[in-house]
Structures are given as structure tokens and as C-alpha cells.
Write an enzyme that holds these catalytic residues in place. Structure first.
Site, short mmCIF file in Angstrom:
data_model
loop_
_atom_site.label_atom_id
_atom_site.label_comp_id
_atom_site.label_asym_id
_atom_site.label_seq_id
_atom_site.Cartn_x
_atom_site.Cartn_y
_atom_site.Cartn_z
NE ARG A 62 5.37 13.99 2.52
CZ ARG A 62 4.53 13.02 2.85
NH1 ARG A 62 3.39 12.86 2.20
NH2 ARG A 62 4.80 12.21 3.84
CG ASN A 92 -0.65 12.17 0.89
OD1 ASN A 92 0.16 11.96 -0.01
ND2 ASN A 92 -0.43 11.79 2.14
CG ASP A 150 -1.51 6.21 1.00
OD1 ASP A 150 -1.77 5.09 1.43
OD2 ASP A 150 -0.51 6.86 1.36
CG HIS A 230 0.16 1.00 3.69
ND1 HIS A 230 -1.16 0.82 3.99
CD2 HIS A 230 0.31 2.33 3.43
CE1 HIS A 230 -1.79 1.98 3.93
NE2 HIS A 230 -0.92 2.91 3.59
CG ASP A 303 3.65 4.47 2.83
OD1 ASP A 303 3.53 5.61 2.32
OD2 ASP A 303 2.98 4.11 3.81
O1 DOR Z 1 2.90 6.57 7.39
C1 DOR Z 1 2.28 7.02 6.45
N1 DOR Z 1 2.60 8.23 5.92
N2 DOR Z 1 1.26 6.34 5.96
C2 DOR Z 1 0.43 6.87 5.05
O2 DOR Z 1 -0.49 6.19 4.64
C3 DOR Z 1 0.62 8.26 4.58
C4 DOR Z 1 2.02 8.66 4.72
C5 DOR Z 1 2.27 10.13 4.53
O3 DOR Z 1 1.71 10.74 3.63
O4 DOR Z 1 3.08 10.68 5.30
#
Ligand code: DOR
Length: 428
Positions: A62, A92, A150, A230, A303
């Protein structure tokens, strides 16, 4: 660094095929002896399992951008507490990791924290928008070997094909988030009985399988490396198994939650169980377990997706997708897979360490535990049971789906090149 010998541990090293009780001596950041006498400081490891440090192919740290949910420091502290010595950080973030500047920033933050090695994953497309390729070459030049949007699929087959072809230049891997978006508009929960009962819009399994099938065809045509993150459905397991049999260069991962939970968990509308891809059915859980056992699925990957409470604790439809995973992955695997006889301990540790390290060419991780190799290790008590308490998490977020669950297997020490990153239950 002076010598230190861990005495009496059960050494389980999938990389060398070792499973035996032995003393392990560590000095100067490397293993110096397996099966010898005690040298220097003695650390009693009687009854503990000593294995290569765990490797997570799929972690959301994050930072930059959402340090209310997690930072590189807090996420890697959670990693160390979970027995991980390496994590692959997803792109991301905000700004998106689509150019070398963010890669360097994440690497610097990771070095400053010192809790685990971080391998940044670069975005496939600029801003994860799916249109123009990200600066793949510039990111490869600073060491990135995996690219993924992702959270978002690479929708266009043309863009995906170009990305696979380009990545091949560095023998890099593309990990495409497999979701055919035209099938998941408004989707909330696995399409089926439970979603019907709850009145939540269905998320069909075909959305994942159509995309995986497309990507396998594209990767096969180019001889490029594809990773399927996943995996959540029986159909995806079948597709990957058949592709591997044909010699396609594909690897795959499954999360602890898809190995352990079903859509029934959503019955109380608690958004802690909202995740992408969604929790599926008992039949899918059986299929991903079988796929992990027979090697179709290479790795367990968390994940780990922290979300701040004010985001996650909204009503189901508004809440973001994602669950914590780093601190519970080992114990969930031991409890739900090893204790149930689905996989043996050696394969479980292979899936959590050796196989993921190999699938990304992460030198220095995943074992072997032999003289001269980096002392990058986890020691855990396989008999200890504990109850998951979200408040005790080292993550900045609290969104574990395993809150209140009693699990077996507790990390005692984690070492990164001979240095404790977690010692006697404390992050160092
Ligand atoms: O549940 C998820 N959260 N799947 C993802 O692919 C991205 C992730 C996120 O970035 O929160």
C-alpha cells in the site's frame, strides 16, 4: 556476527529434500554446518521445525499512497511475524508502480525497515488502465522480473500479447489478474446459491476461466512466462493442469482463504469476507487443494490486502475487496491442509517457500539449507495452537477473515541472512 547453533530442530528443507532432526549453525549470515556440534550461542530449537524462510508472491504493501492501511515497514513486519523473508509487492499503489521511480522508492523503504526482502512487481500498463504498456524496460533495468496490474485485468488481448512478448526479453513473468470484466460488472459474491439467498449480484466462475484460457493461449504461442494469481475455481485448476501437461510456461498460486473458506462465510454480510476473486464453493476448495497437492498450483500466496477499518467496515456493496494474510498463512496451511492430510509438511513448506522462490528466480530464498547458503530461515512450533486476534496484528489494518479461529503452528523465529527479523514472538 558470532556463531549461533539452533539445536535439535526438525530441519525440513524442500530444496534439498531434507527432513531430519539436526543442529544448524549460522555464522556471518550463512549456514555453516548442518548436523554438527554446537558453536557459539546455543538456541534451543527442540520440537521446532526449521525451514527456508517463507516467500510470498502476492503482497499489497500500500505504500506509496495508502499508508493509513499499510506501509512497507508495517507490512514487512507482519511478514516477518508470519515467517516470511521475502514478499513480492504489488503495483496497485498511488502512484502506481509503473515506472522505475516507485520501484526504487519501495526498495529504499524496504531496506530502511529491514524486516524482509521486498521484490517490487511492476505494473503491466500505465496507471493500471489497460491501454499503454508501463515502463517495463526501465523497471526491468532496476531488477523487476514480474509485472502485474493485479486488482485489474489486462482486458485487451492485444495489450496482453505485447506485454508477454516484451517481458520475454528479460525472461520476466506476467501475472495477469484473471477477470473478464464484462462478466463481473456489479459482481459481489460467487454466483450460486449463497449469492442468490443473500440477494448479492453473482460473480461467475467463467469470468476467471475465460481470461485464464486466453492468457494460456497467448503465452503458449509466444513461449512466454505466465503466472496465474489467486486461482479460485475448479475450471482454472483444470486449465492450468492441461497447459502444464502441454509444456506451457505457466505457474500458479492459491491463497490461504481460497484453500480454506467458502462463500458460506458471507452469510452474515460481513465485508471482511469480500475478496477478489470471491470465495467459491466447497467443490472449488476441494479442486484447489488437489491442485496444490499435485503441483498444478505451485505456491500458496497470501494476496495480503490490507484495508483501513473505515474503508473495509462499510456495508458489503461499498466495502473494498481484500483480506490480510501474512501472519496466518503458515498456520492456516498447517491446520487446513497438513492436518487434513491434503499435503504433507514438506510439500506445504515447498508451496510456501521453495516453489515460489523458484518460480520467480529469487536467488537466496527458498533454501537449500546447506553449508554456504544464506541463513534465511523460519523456525516454528508445529504443535502450538493459538487464536487469531486482529488487534494483535503487526499490519496497520485488521481485516483478517480468520479472527477468532484456532490455528495450529506458531512462528518462533525468522532470520534474514543470519539476522533475526522476528525473535521469540517479537518483531526485531
Ligand atoms: O481482494 C483483492 N484485493 N483482490 C485483488 O486482486 C486486489 C486486492 C487489493 O488490492 O485490495
Amino acid at each position: 556476527m558470532t556463531a549461533r547453533t539452533f539445536t535439535g530442530a526438525r530441519v525440513v528443507d524442500p530444496a534439498s529434500g531434507t527432513d531430519k532432526v539436526a543442529n544448524v549453525t549460522v555464522e556471518g549470515g550463512v549456514v555453516t554446518e548442518v548436523g554438527g556440534a554446537v558453536h557459539g550461542e546455543r538456541v534451543d530449537a527442540d520440537g521446532l521445525v526449521l525451514a527456508p524462510g517463507l516467500v510470498d508472491l502476492h503482497t499489497h504493501l500500500r505504500e506509496p499512497g495508502r499508508d493509513d492501511a499499510e506501509t512497507v515497514a508495517s507490512g514487512t513486519a507482519a511478514a516477518a511475524a508470519g515467517g516470511f523473508t521475502a514478499v513480492c509487492a504489488m503495483a496497485n499503489t498511488d502512484p502506481v508502480c509503473d515506472h522505475a521511480g516507485v520501484v526504487e522508492q519501495v526498495l529504499r523503504l524496504a531496506r530502511d525497515a529491514g524486516h524482509a526482502d521486498v521484490f517490487p512487481v511492476g505494473a503491466v500498463t500505465k496507471g493500471l488502465a489497460g491501454d499503454d504498456l508501463a515502463e517495463i524496460g526501465a523497471m526491468a533495468a532496476v531488477g523487476v522480473r514480474c509485472f502485474s496490474d493485479d486488482g485489474h485485468p489486462v482486458r485487451s488481448a492485444r495489450v496482453m500479447r505485447r506485454a508477454l512478448a516484451y517481458a520475454r526479453t528479460w525472461d520476466a513473468v506476467i501475472a495477469n489478474h484473471a477477470e473478464e470484466a464484462s462478466l463481473t460488472e456489479d459482481a459481489q459474491l460467487n454466483e450460486g446459491e449463497v449469492a442468490g439467498l443473500l440477494g448479492l449480484a453473482g460473480w461467475p466462475r467463467e469470468a476467471e476461466e475465460v481470461m485464464v484460457a486466453r492468457d494460456l493461449i497467448l503465452a503458449a504461442g509466444l513461449g512466454a512466462r505466465l503466472h496465474v494469481p489467486h486461482v479460485s475455481t475448479r475450471g482454472t485448476v483444470d486449465l492450468v493442469r492441461a497447459a502444464k501437461a502441454r509444456g506451457v510456461r505457466v505457474t500458479a498460486e492459491v491463497t490461504p482463504h481460497h484453500l480454506s473458506l467458502t462463500d458460506e462465510a458471507a452469510t452474515g454480510y460481513d465485508p471482511v469476507f469480500k475478496v477478489n476473486p470471491p470465495l467459491r464453493t466447497a467443490d472449488d476448495v476441494a479442486a484447489v487443494r488437489a491442485g496444490l497437492a499435485d503441483g498444478t498450483i505451485d505456491a500458496v500466496a497470501t494476496d495480503h490486502a490490507p484495508h483501513a477499518p473505515e474503508q473495509k467496515e462499510q456495508e458489503w456493496g461499498q466495502a473494498p475487496c481484500g483480506m490480510l494474510g501474512l501472519e496466518t498463512a503458515l498456520a492456516v496451511t498447517l491446520t487446513d491442509l497438513v492436518d487434513t492430510g491434503t499435503v504433507g509438511l514438506a510439500r506445504a513448506l515447498d508451496a510456501l517457500s521453495t516453489a515460489p522462490a523458484r518460480s520467480r528466480d529469487l536467488a537466496g530464498h527458498g533454501g537449500p539449507i546447506v553449508a554456504g547458503a544464506p541463513a534465511t530461515l523460519v523456525l516454528f512450533d508445529p504443535a502450538a495452537t493459538w487464536t487469531v486476534d486482529p488487534a494483535a496484528s503487526r499490519s496497520r489494518s485488521r481485516n483478517t477473515p480468520f479472527a477468532g479461529r484456532r490455528l495450529r503452528g506458531r512462528v518462533v523465529h525468522t532470520l534474514l541472512r543470519g539476522r533475526f527479523t522476528f525473535r521469540d514472538g517479537q518483531v526485531v
